[in-house]
Design a protein around this motif. Sequence first.
Motif, PDB file in Angstrom:
ATOM      1  N   UNK A  33      11.518 -89.949  46.155  1.00  0.00           N
ATOM      2  CA  UNK A  33      11.458 -90.602  47.466  1.00  0.00           C
ATOM      3  C   UNK A  33      10.539 -91.819  47.453  1.00  0.00           C
ATOM      4  N   UNK A  34      10.179 -92.293  46.281  1.00  0.00           N
ATOM      5  CA  UNK A  34       9.294 -93.446  46.147  1.00  0.00           C
ATOM      6  C   UNK A  34      10.120 -94.674  45.743  1.00  0.00           C
ATOM      7  N   UNK A  35       9.782 -95.795  46.339  1.00  0.00           N
ATOM      8  CA  UNK A  35      10.442 -97.046  45.974  1.00  0.00           C
ATOM      9  C   UNK A  35       9.377 -98.108  45.776  1.00  0.00           C
ATOM     10  N   UNK A  36       9.549 -98.927  44.752  1.00  0.00           N
ATOM     11  CA  UNK A  36       8.649-100.058  44.554  1.00  0.00           C
ATOM     12  C   UNK A  36       9.406-101.168  43.844  1.00  0.00           C
ATOM     13  N   UNK A  37       8.814-102.319  43.845  1.00  0.00           N
ATOM     14  CA  UNK A  37       9.377-103.486  43.171  1.00  0.00           C
ATOM     15  C   UNK A  37       8.870-103.485  41.740  1.00  0.00           C
ATOM     16  N   UNK A  38       9.692-103.938  40.834  1.00  0.00           N
ATOM     17  CA  UNK A  38       9.293-104.018  39.439  1.00  0.00           C
ATOM     18  C   UNK A  38       9.962-105.204  38.772  1.00  0.00           C
ATOM     19  N   UNK A  39       9.530-105.457  37.544  1.00  0.00           N
ATOM     20  CA  UNK A  39      10.105-106.545  36.761  1.00  0.00           C
ATOM     21  C   UNK A  39      10.551-105.977  35.424  1.00  0.00           C
ATOM     22  N   UNK A  40      11.822-106.118  35.123  1.00  0.00           N
ATOM     23  CA  UNK A  40      12.342-105.687  33.825  1.00  0.00           C
ATOM     24  C   UNK A  40      11.807-106.674  32.794  1.00  0.00           C
ATOM     25  N   UNK A  41      11.111-106.159  31.782  1.00  0.00           N
ATOM     26  CA  UNK A  41      10.513-107.046  30.778  1.00  0.00           C
ATOM     27  C   UNK A  41      11.264-107.010  29.454  1.00  0.00           C
ATOM     28  N   UNK A  42      11.954-105.918  29.174  1.00  0.00           N
ATOM     29  CA  UNK A  42      12.867-105.939  28.037  1.00  0.00           C
ATOM     30  C   UNK A  42      14.048-105.033  28.310  1.00  0.00           C
ATOM     31  N   UNK A  43      15.165-105.394  27.695  1.00  0.00           N
ATOM     32  CA  UNK A  43      16.447-104.796  28.027  1.00  0.00           C
ATOM     33  C   UNK A  43      17.249-104.607  26.752  1.00  0.00           C
ATOM     34  N   UNK A  44      17.927-103.468  26.664  1.00  0.00           N
ATOM     35  CA  UNK A  44      18.822-103.215  25.542  1.00  0.00           C
ATOM     36  C   UNK A  44      20.069-102.524  26.076  1.00  0.00           C
ATOM     37  N   UNK A  45      21.057-102.315  25.232  1.00  0.00           N
ATOM     38  CA  UNK A  45      22.254-101.614  25.693  1.00  0.00           C
ATOM     39  C   UNK A  45      21.997-100.153  26.080  1.00  0.00           C
ATOM     40  N   UNK A  46      20.858 -99.582  25.703  1.00  0.00           N
ATOM     41  CA  UNK A  46      20.596 -98.175  26.017  1.00  0.00           C
ATOM     42  C   UNK A  46      19.428 -97.942  26.964  1.00  0.00           C
ATOM     43  N   UNK A  47      18.600 -98.966  27.212  1.00  0.00           N
ATOM     44  CA  UNK A  47      17.443 -98.751  28.076  1.00  0.00           C
ATOM     45  C   UNK A  47      16.718-100.033  28.433  1.00  0.00           C
ATOM     46  N   UNK A  48      15.616 -99.855  29.172  1.00  0.00           N
ATOM     47  CA  UNK A  48      14.814-101.000  29.606  1.00  0.00           C
ATOM     48  C   UNK A  48      13.373-100.566  29.808  1.00  0.00           C
ATOM     49  N   UNK A  49      12.483-101.555  29.846  1.00  0.00           N
ATOM     50  CA  UNK A  49      11.081-101.325  30.204  1.00  0.00           C
ATOM     51  C   UNK A  49      10.773-102.194  31.413  1.00  0.00           C
ATOM     52  N   UNK A  50      10.005-101.638  32.361  1.00  0.00           N
ATOM     53  CA  UNK A  50       9.666-102.348  33.593  1.00  0.00           C
ATOM     54  C   UNK A  50       8.175-102.322  33.811  1.00  0.00           C
ATOM     55  N   UNK A  51       7.645-103.419  34.361  1.00  0.00           N
ATOM     56  CA  UNK A  51       6.286-103.466  34.885  1.00  0.00           C
ATOM     57  C   UNK A  51       6.411-103.245  36.382  1.00  0.00           C
ATOM     58  N   UNK A  52       5.660-102.291  36.927  1.00  0.00           N
ATOM     59  CA  UNK A  52       5.738-101.973  38.345  1.00  0.00           C
ATOM     60  C   UNK A  52       4.645-102.691  39.121  1.00  0.00           C
ATOM     61  N   UNK A  53       4.970-103.121  40.365  1.00  0.00           N
ATOM     62  CA  UNK A  53       4.007-103.836  41.197  1.00  0.00           C
ATOM     63  C   UNK A  53       2.934-102.933  41.783  1.00  0.00           C
ATOM     64  N   UNK A  54       3.255-101.656  41.996  1.00  0.00           N
ATOM     65  CA  UNK A  54       2.284-100.725  42.555  1.00  0.00           C
ATOM     66  C   UNK A  54       2.440 -99.376  41.864  1.00  0.00           C
ATOM     67  N   UNK A  55       1.394 -98.569  41.901  1.00  0.00           N
ATOM     68  CA  UNK A  55       1.474 -97.273  41.229  1.00  0.00           C
ATOM     69  C   UNK A  55       2.453 -96.326  41.928  1.00  0.00           C
ATOM     70  N   UNK A  56       3.177 -95.561  41.122  1.00  0.00           N
ATOM     71  CA  UNK A  56       4.016 -94.491  41.638  1.00  0.00           C
ATOM     72  C   UNK A  56       3.759 -93.252  40.789  1.00  0.00           C
ATOM     73  N   UNK A  57       4.178 -92.117  41.293  1.00  0.00           N
ATOM     74  CA  UNK A  57       4.068 -90.893  40.514  1.00  0.00           C
ATOM     75  C   UNK A  57       5.380 -90.701  39.777  1.00  0.00           C
ATOM     76  N   UNK A  58       5.304 -90.707  38.464  1.00  0.00           N
ATOM     77  CA  UNK A  58       6.506 -90.581  37.648  1.00  0.00           C
ATOM     78  C   UNK A  58       6.192 -89.772  36.406  1.00  0.00           C
ATOM     79  N   UNK A  59       7.201 -89.050  35.941  1.00  0.00           N
ATOM     80  CA  UNK A  59       7.059 -88.239  34.741  1.00  0.00           C
ATOM     81  C   UNK A  59       8.308 -88.376  33.878  1.00  0.00           C
TER      82      UNK A  59
END
Length: 111
Positions: free
Chosen positions: A27-53
């Motif tokens: 139920x959490x939403x935030x803005x992020x920036x995709x910093x690298x991308x591949x056909x199987x996944x991506x990495x994002x920098x998030x603008x604010x902290x969220x709880x994720x596992x």
Amino acid sequence: MTTIKDMPVRATDRSNVRIFADVRVMHQTCRGRVVDLSPTGMALDLEKPIQAMPGQLVTIESEELGRLSGTIRWFSNGRLGIQYKLSTNALAQINSYFRFFHEEVRPVLRR
């Protein structure tokens, strides 16, 4: 002690990108920036902290990529690693991005 040769290696090459996206985890939403991308996944920098596992489902939505779903593979210091739920639609969206939006440096051939 773990040595470098024991570390896991990425299965696919990644491209450095700058794509802004909305990230939804539970139920959490935030803005992020995709910093690298591949056909199987991506990495994002998030603008604010969220709880994720790792293992949680996540949805990423951006103008360039559309809506993608995936699973969190890692989360550290405001950075998130995602592995896509690969469907034909997701693969088409990623391929479309690389074909139309991602600027690739190509050598100019002269005759």
